[in-house]
Each structure stands twice: as C-alpha cells, then as structure tokens.
Design a protein around this motif. Sequence first.
Motif, short mmCIF file in Angstrom:
data_model
loop_
_atom_site.label_atom_id
_atom_site.label_comp_id
_atom_site.label_asym_id
_atom_site.label_seq_id
_atom_site.Cartn_x
_atom_site.Cartn_y
_atom_site.Cartn_z
N ILE A 110 26.14 118.21 98.01
CA ILE A 110 26.86 116.94 98.05
C ILE A 110 26.81 116.33 99.46
O ILE A 110 26.69 115.10 99.61
N ASP A 111 26.87 117.16 100.50
CA ASP A 111 26.83 116.60 101.85
C ASP A 111 25.44 116.04 102.18
O ASP A 111 25.32 115.02 102.86
N ARG A 114 25.31 112.74 100.68
CA ARG A 114 26.07 111.76 101.48
C ARG A 114 25.20 111.21 102.61
O ARG A 114 25.27 110.03 102.94
N PRO A 142 37.28 110.57 92.67
CA PRO A 142 36.61 111.87 92.78
C PRO A 142 36.15 112.45 91.44
O PRO A 142 35.26 113.29 91.42
N ALA A 145 32.46 112.18 91.18
CA ALA A 145 31.67 112.73 92.29
C ALA A 145 30.36 113.36 91.82
O ALA A 145 29.36 113.33 92.53
N VAL A 152 33.72 109.19 97.70
CA VAL A 152 34.87 109.26 96.81
C VAL A 152 36.21 108.97 97.49
O VAL A 152 37.25 109.06 96.84
N THR A 153 36.18 108.66 98.78
CA THR A 153 37.45 108.32 99.44
C THR A 153 37.26 107.11 100.35
O THR A 153 36.16 106.85 100.85
N GLU A 156 35.91 108.14 103.70
CA GLU A 156 34.46 108.30 103.75
C GLU A 156 33.77 106.92 103.83
O GLU A 156 32.83 106.73 104.62
N TRP A 180 45.51 107.36 94.21
CA TRP A 180 46.04 108.72 94.29
C TRP A 180 46.02 109.27 95.71
O TRP A 180 46.61 110.31 95.99
N PRO A 182 46.66 110.20 99.40
CA PRO A 182 47.81 110.13 100.33
C PRO A 182 47.49 109.39 101.63
O PRO A 182 48.41 109.00 102.34
N THR B 153 45.16 116.78 97.52
CA THR B 153 44.13 117.12 98.51
C THR B 153 44.57 118.33 99.33
O THR B 153 45.76 118.59 99.51
N TRP B 179 36.35 120.52 95.47
CA TRP B 179 34.93 120.53 95.86
C TRP B 179 34.40 119.17 96.28
O TRP B 179 33.47 119.09 97.09
N TRP B 180 34.92 118.09 95.73
CA TRP B 180 34.46 116.72 95.96
C TRP B 180 34.88 116.18 97.32
O TRP B 180 34.38 115.13 97.75
N ASP B 181 35.80 116.85 98.00
CA ASP B 181 36.48 116.27 99.16
C ASP B 181 35.62 116.38 100.42
O ASP B 181 35.27 117.48 100.84
N PRO B 182 35.29 115.23 101.02
CA PRO B 182 34.44 115.30 102.23
C PRO B 182 35.11 116.01 103.40
O PRO B 182 34.43 116.40 104.34
N TYR B 185 35.91 121.34 104.06
CA TYR B 185 35.61 122.48 104.96
C TYR B 185 36.49 122.44 106.21
O TYR B 185 36.96 123.46 106.70
#
Lengths: 269, 269
Positions: A110-111, A114, A142, A145, A152-153, A156, A180, A182, B153, B179-182, B185
């Motif tokens: 996924i990275d 991106r 997301p 994704a 997805v954010t 990003e 959704w 925060p 998140t 998993w989708w969250d940039p 990590y």
Amino acid sequence: MNDLSRLSFNQMTSGKCGLGEVVDACVRRGVPWIGPWRHAMGDAPAEAGRLIREAGLWVSSLCRGGMFPGASAEERRRRIEDNLRAIDEAAAVGTDLLVLVNGPAPGRDIDGARQMVVDGIGEIVGYAEQCGVRLGVEPLHPMFAADRSVVVTMGEANGIAERFDSPWVGVVVDVYHVWWDPTVYMEIARAGKRIFAFHVSDWIVPTPDILMGRGMMGDGVIEIRRLRKAVEAAGYEGPIEVEIFNEALWARPVDEVVGLVAERFLEFV
Amino acid sequence: MNDLSRLSFNQMTSGKCGLGEVVDACVRRGVPWIGPWRHAMGDAPAEAGRLIREAGLWVSSLCRGGMFPGASAEERRRRIEDNLRAIDEAAAVGTDLLVLVNGPAPGRDIDGARQMVVDGIGEIVGYAEQCGVRLGVEPLHPMFAADRSVVVTMGEANGIAERFDSPWVGVVVDVYHVWWDPTVYMEIARAGKRIFAFHVSDWIVPTPDILMGRGMMGDGVIEIRRLRKAVEAAGYEGPIEVEIFNEALWARPVDEVVGLVAERFLEFV
C-alpha cells in the motif's frame, strides 16, 4: 446559509438517468450547479458542456481522474494517458476541477502504491496547469483502501497537496469519507485554501452496502453542518456537491430526487 | 517466526461452536492459547476458565468490555456496571486482559462520545488494577464508527492510553482495523510497551460483508508479517490472536478451521 445558490447535484445521485434528464430536473428545481461523470458524457464532453451551459447551469467538477497505481510501468503509463484525457474532458465540459480518486494498490504494497499516486500527479500537473484544470485529491473512506483508493485520510491528501505546493493541486472534502476521523477538523484547517471541493451525503445506520449505501442528508449520523462551517472557516466558498450512491434513490424519478436533495440541503447542510 | 507457541484462537473464528468444542480442537491442533467471548461463557466464567486450564491451554484475553457512550447518565452508569462485571469475568476465566470495544455515539456528537469513552475508562481503571486486569483499547475500522466504536485509529487509542499513563491501560492492534492507516507504523512505534494484544485476519477483495467479511490470513491484501514485525519491534511479545468473523468459515467443522488457522499462521503471520 439557506439558499440553493451553492448547491451542486452530482449526476451519480440519479445514477440511471442521462445527463439531459438530470439537467432538466436541476433547472426545474432551481439547482444551479451540476457534477457530471466522465463515463456518462460518452465521447462528447464539449457537447455535454454546451447542453449544461445552454440550460443556464454551471459545472462544479468532473468525476473522475486518478487510479494511478499499476503493476507495471506500462500499466501506469496508460493510467497517466487516461488522466491527460480526463483533463481535456474537464476543460471541454466547462469546469476547472478534476476530482482524483487515486486507485488501489496492484498488490499488498500500500505504501508503494501511495508513492505511485504522488508520481502520477507529478506526471500530469504540468498539463493540468496548461489547460487551466485544478486537480482535487479526494481521500476515500478507509473501507475503500483495497479496491478504490490508497489515499484514505485528509492528512494524507493534505500531505500530497503540500508536496506539490501548487495552486493546481488541492483536496476534495467529502463528508462521507472523512466524518469518522478524529483529526478531521484539524486537517480541514490545515488544508485551508487548498480545499477545492466539498461533497455531502450521510452515513446511515445500519449501512446497507459498502459502495451503494450512502444516505440522504439528515437520514444519518454525520455532523454535516459542523463540517460545512469548518470548510468555510478554512476559506472554501465554492459549490457544495451532493453525491449519493444508493440503489433505492436511483429507482426514484430524477425530478423527485433533485427536489428532495434541495429540501434536505436547506435543512441539513 | 515459525512455530505455534504464540498462536491464540479467538472463539468467534468458529462462531457457532461451544467453548468445549473449540478447546478440544485447539488441543488436537497444538494451539496453546484461546480467546473466549463473554456471551459464549454464559454465567460461568470460572467454570470456563477451569475447562480451558485443565485442557492445558491459556487465555489470551476476554472479549469484550467497552460500549461506554450512552444518551443519559443512567445509561452510562449501566455501561460502567457491565464493565465492572466484565473485569470480574476476565479474572475468573483466567486472563489479565479485557479487550475494550468502545461503542458508538448515542446521536451525532462523535467527539462527545469520545469523551464518554475516556470518562468510562476513568471509572473502571481503579477496579481493573485491583483485579489485576489490564484494559486494552481497541480501535475499530472506521466503517464501524457509527455502530460499534467511536475509537477508530491507533492515534486515538494511543492518545487515550497516554492520558491514563498507567500500566493498566493500553491498546489492542488488530490488523483488520488498522492496516489502511498511513500513520499505522508510526503509531505502533509510539504505542511501544502499551501494546497489550495483536490480532490477525485478512482483508479480502471484494469484501463480502461489513461485519462478517473478514478473511483468512493470506487470502487478502494486508501486510500481516510487516505489521507483526512492527509490533514486535515496539516490544510486544505476547500471544497473537486470530479473530475472523466470516459466515463461510463458521459453516466449516471447527477442527478443520483450527487446522487451517494454524497452517496459515505459520505461512503468513
């Protein structure tokens, strides 16, 4: 906030209608803006633009470019070419904004995907500037994704826009995709003048379908007006596009749907 | 990484089986840990704990506490009482970890509900400490923000854990949810020793269902081993729980499911 002057009807909200029918319904219901889709204009974006203009409407944006990641350089090259055509079509239909839905990863990386999005935008931004078409990076929810967008954010999307630091690259805020989060209010403020579009619909509970489960404004849980106030505080003054993918809505007459959208826009947006 | 010593079978992966059947299958297949659910233990958590222990298995965690937000103070009080019972049940079944799924907002005010989660944890953490039960804040996938958890998140879960800054409040990392969250990590590194659990499954494309659409490890797009390495680099050394909600899997014999989980664990986790 209560008038229709900023309301745009995204064509896919009445997904089974031809452009002419949607244009007529917007005229009858006093909706001044429309958001067409490429696949629904066929090979004749200039003709579609003329139809819209002659009815007295404006085009808020064209959906969609993007879909940059691909497994091979050849595949990515084809995606770039398609985006260059999309920029031409945006100019031809009469809008200065192309919405980018950025595409899924070809595999599990996924990275890496991106990075392909950033590279892809880099390949087309010069041509977009030449054509006077801005590129709006839309973060999707997301849950998309894996099959529609690795972006997805808002954080990003802002990061991508800031990398280019160009008046031709900004972000699209769709309440359905970002409500959704925060950090959404912080990221809207961060985006500021880079907000190129604002889309509304609602999140209904329970959600009937991942893709086709969006709700009419007021039927769900999203704080739509709070989000509108935030994008306006950040400096956004453009059209507000209603984009609802929902089978039940598609089954209703377009005139009724546009009327309901106008009513709910006044009450909930 | 290749042995089963850290594998835990979450009971809901064979959602239609009784605890005894699942325990037997784990013993036969060499799976040393199990993750039971409250509703499946009935009123007899101590008895369930004895059954598990006598079979030679350990309990990795109890699912679930949480669900803190409520429309009234009285409703929120009932949620707190239920969490105190969940803490007792965790201790009774023989685990030091209660997983918290934090609940949706009672209305549209998602940030207000987030505060109710923090307040709720504040109400129970003292009792949790007395009972020797740690509280694991689990961020759910944002597609559950409206009906299951306003905590969506890792960043948010870390923020909550840091507010308490207590050895009794940490986070649960479930690959399906994050998993989708940039930033995942970065947030795993930030969590560090506050990671109390690590759950695995996979995201299959297309997703067959919002709730029941999880996949077996290896069948989807999640970089599971990369995420495992990240939580281990952050300091996590505990059991790795396989939690898959999927109707097709529920229809298969439990022994076969546990066998497949063990096989895929060795290959993909």
